[in-house]
Design a protein around this motif. Structure first.
Motif, short mmCIF file in Angstrom:
data_model
loop_
_atom_site.label_atom_id
_atom_site.label_comp_id
_atom_site.label_asym_id
_atom_site.label_seq_id
_atom_site.Cartn_x
_atom_site.Cartn_y
_atom_site.Cartn_z
N GLY A 124 -12.99 42.45 -29.14
CA GLY A 124 -12.81 43.65 -28.32
C GLY A 124 -13.07 44.95 -29.06
N PHE A 125 -13.48 44.87 -30.32
CA PHE A 125 -13.81 46.10 -31.05
C PHE A 125 -15.06 46.74 -30.44
CE2 PHE A 125 -11.16 44.12 -34.27
CZ PHE A 125 -10.52 45.21 -34.87
N ALA A 126 -15.05 48.07 -30.39
CA ALA A 126 -16.21 48.82 -29.88
C ALA A 126 -16.39 50.07 -30.74
CB ALA A 126 -15.98 49.20 -28.43
N PRO A 127 -17.61 50.57 -30.86
CA PRO A 127 -17.85 51.75 -31.68
C PRO A 127 -16.90 52.89 -31.32
CG PRO A 127 -19.93 50.81 -31.00
CD PRO A 127 -18.85 50.04 -30.28
N ASP A 128 -16.40 53.59 -32.33
CA ASP A 128 -15.41 54.65 -32.14
C ASP A 128 -15.98 55.97 -32.65
OD1 ASP A 128 -13.19 56.46 -32.54
OD2 ASP A 128 -11.89 54.73 -32.23
N GLU A 129 -16.04 56.95 -31.76
CA GLU A 129 -16.53 58.26 -32.18
C GLU A 129 -15.42 59.30 -32.16
OE1 GLU A 129 -19.95 59.05 -29.75
OE2 GLU A 129 -21.11 57.48 -30.77
N ASN A 130 -14.19 58.86 -31.84
CA ASN A 130 -13.07 59.81 -31.78
C ASN A 130 -12.37 59.96 -33.12
OD1 ASN A 130 -13.07 60.40 -28.88
ND2 ASN A 130 -12.66 58.21 -28.70
N VAL A 131 -12.24 58.85 -33.83
CA VAL A 131 -11.62 58.88 -35.16
C VAL A 131 -12.72 58.63 -36.17
CG1 VAL A 131 -10.05 57.65 -36.70
CG2 VAL A 131 -9.33 58.24 -34.39
N THR A 132 -12.79 59.50 -37.16
CA THR A 132 -13.88 59.37 -38.14
C THR A 132 -13.41 58.56 -39.33
OG1 THR A 132 -13.26 61.51 -39.04
CG2 THR A 132 -15.08 61.49 -37.47
N SER A 133 -14.36 57.91 -39.98
CA SER A 133 -14.07 57.13 -41.18
C SER A 133 -13.66 58.09 -42.31
CB SER A 133 -15.29 56.32 -41.57
OG SER A 133 -16.40 57.19 -41.67
N PRO A 134 -12.97 57.57 -43.31
CA PRO A 134 -12.47 58.45 -44.38
C PRO A 134 -13.58 59.16 -45.14
CG PRO A 134 -11.45 56.28 -44.50
CD PRO A 134 -12.50 56.19 -43.46
N TYR A 135 -14.76 58.57 -45.19
CA TYR A 135 -15.91 59.19 -45.85
C TYR A 135 -17.07 59.12 -44.87
CZ TYR A 135 -13.16 58.85 -50.09
OH TYR A 135 -12.16 58.99 -51.01
N PRO A 136 -17.99 60.07 -44.92
CA PRO A 136 -19.11 60.03 -43.98
C PRO A 136 -19.93 58.76 -44.16
CG PRO A 136 -19.12 62.06 -45.31
CD PRO A 136 -18.06 61.18 -45.88
N LEU A 137 -20.33 58.19 -43.04
CA LEU A 137 -21.13 56.97 -43.08
C LEU A 137 -22.60 57.31 -42.94
CD1 LEU A 137 -19.01 54.79 -40.63
CD2 LEU A 137 -19.02 54.68 -43.13
N PRO A 138 -23.48 56.51 -43.56
CA PRO A 138 -24.90 56.73 -43.32
C PRO A 138 -25.21 56.49 -41.84
CG PRO A 138 -24.52 54.73 -44.62
CD PRO A 138 -23.19 55.39 -44.46
N GLU A 139 -26.20 57.20 -41.35
CA GLU A 139 -26.56 57.15 -39.92
C GLU A 139 -26.66 55.71 -39.41
OE1 GLU A 139 -26.66 59.83 -37.99
OE2 GLU A 139 -27.04 58.46 -36.30
N GLU A 140 -27.30 54.85 -40.21
CA GLU A 140 -27.55 53.48 -39.72
C GLU A 140 -26.26 52.64 -39.66
OE1 GLU A 140 -28.73 54.86 -42.50
OE2 GLU A 140 -28.73 53.46 -44.19
N TRP A 141 -25.17 53.13 -40.19
CA TRP A 141 -23.89 52.41 -40.14
C TRP A 141 -22.96 52.92 -39.04
CZ3 TRP A 141 -21.33 50.79 -45.40
CH2 TRP A 141 -22.22 49.96 -46.11
N ARG A 142 -23.38 53.97 -38.32
CA ARG A 142 -22.47 54.60 -37.36
C ARG A 142 -21.90 53.59 -36.37
NH1 ARG A 142 -23.61 60.22 -37.44
NH2 ARG A 142 -23.16 60.71 -39.61
#
Ligand SMILES: CC(C)(COP(=O)(O)OP(=O)(O)OC[C@H]1O[C@@H](n2cnc3c(N)ncnc32)[C@H](O)[C@@H]1OP(=O)(O)O)[C@@H](O)C(=O)NCCC(=O)NCCS
Length: 175
Positions: A124-142
Motif C-alpha cells: 500500500g505504499f505510494a509516492p509521497d510529496e508531502n513529507v520530504t526525505s531528510p536529504y534531497p533525493l536525485p530526480e530519478e529517485w523521487r
C-alpha cells in the motif's frame, strides 16, 4: 509464505548472523555500518528477524522518526534483506507486514520508505510529496520515496522527516 517461518525481535545473539546476511543480499552495497548503528539505537528501533529451518532468513528495521512541526510518531522502514536462497518465498512480505503491525500498535501514524515502488506498492505504499526525505533525493529517485498511512483518513503530514543519527548520512540518500 513457506511454513515454519518464525518472526520475532532480534536478540544480541542474532547480530553476527544479521551482519552476514547483508553482504549476501546486497553484494554491491555496504549497509553494514548503518545496520550496526541502528542495532545499537535502543527503543527507537524495531529490528525483526525471520527464522526458517533454524537459520536467519530475513531482517528488517523500522526506526521511529518525526515530521518537523507535527506531534505524530512515524516510522522509517529499512533496511530490509532476505537471504538469497530464501527470496521469493513470501518472507520479505511477511516480515514487513509484521513490522507494520507492530509500529501501528506502538502508535505510528505513517511509515516512510525509500525503495522500489514495484515492491513496496504491494503493502500500500505510494509516492509521497508531502513529507520530504531528510536529504534531497536525485530526480530519478523521487518516485522511490513512499509512504503508507496507518491512521485511516487523517490528513497527510507536511514537512521534513527528522531521523535519528544513524540515518543522518547524505550517502544513504543518493546513488
Ligand atoms: C527485496 C527483498 C527484500 C524481497 O524479499 P522476498 O522475500 O524475496 O519477497 P517476497 O517473497 O515477499 O516477494 C517476492 C516478490 O517481490 C518481487 N521483488 C523482489 N525484489 C524486488 C525488487 N527489488 N523490486 C521489485 N520487486 C521485487 C519479486 O519479483 C516477487 O514478485 P511476485 O510476488 O510478483 O512474484 C529480497 O529480494 C532482497 O533481500 N533483495 C536484495 C536486497 C534488496 O534489494 N533490498 C531492497 C528492497 S527494495
Amino acid at each position: 509464505m513457506s511454513s515454519g517461518v518464525e518472526i520475532r525481535e532480534s536478540l544480541p545473539e542474532d547480530v553476527a548472523l544479521i551482519e552476514a546476511l547483508y553482504p549476501s543480499a546486497f553484494p554491491d552495497e555496504d549497509l553494514l555500518p548503518l545496520v550496526r548503528e541502528l542495532l545499537k539505537e535502543g527503543p527507537a528501533v524495531l529490528s525483526l528477524v525471520a527464522i526458517a529451518d533454524e537459520a536467519l532468513a530475513g531482517h528488517v528495521v523500522f526506526t521511529t522518526c518525526s515530521v518537523a512541526g507535527s506531534p505524530d510518531e512515524v516510522a522509517l522502514l529499512g533496511p530490509l534483506a532476505v537471504a538469497p536462497a530464501r527470496q521469493k518465498q513470501g518472507i520479505g512480505s511477511a516480515i514487513v507486514r509484521a513490522g507494520l503491525q507492530q509500529v501501528q500498535s506502538a502508535g505510528a501514524s505513517q511509515v516512510y520508505v525509500l525503495g522500489d515502488p514495484a515492491y513496496y506498492s504491494r503493502f500500500g505504499f505510494a509516492p509521497d510529496e508531502n513529507v520530504t526525505s531528510p536529504y534531497p533525493l536525485p530526480e530519478e529517485w523521487r518516485g522511490a520515496w513512499q509512504s503508507l498511512s496507518l491512521s485511516g483518513d487523517k490528513s497527510p503530514l507536511q514537512g521534513a522527516l527528522s531521523v535519528p543519527e544513524p540515518w543522518r548520512k547524505p550517502a544513504l540518500w543518493g546513488p
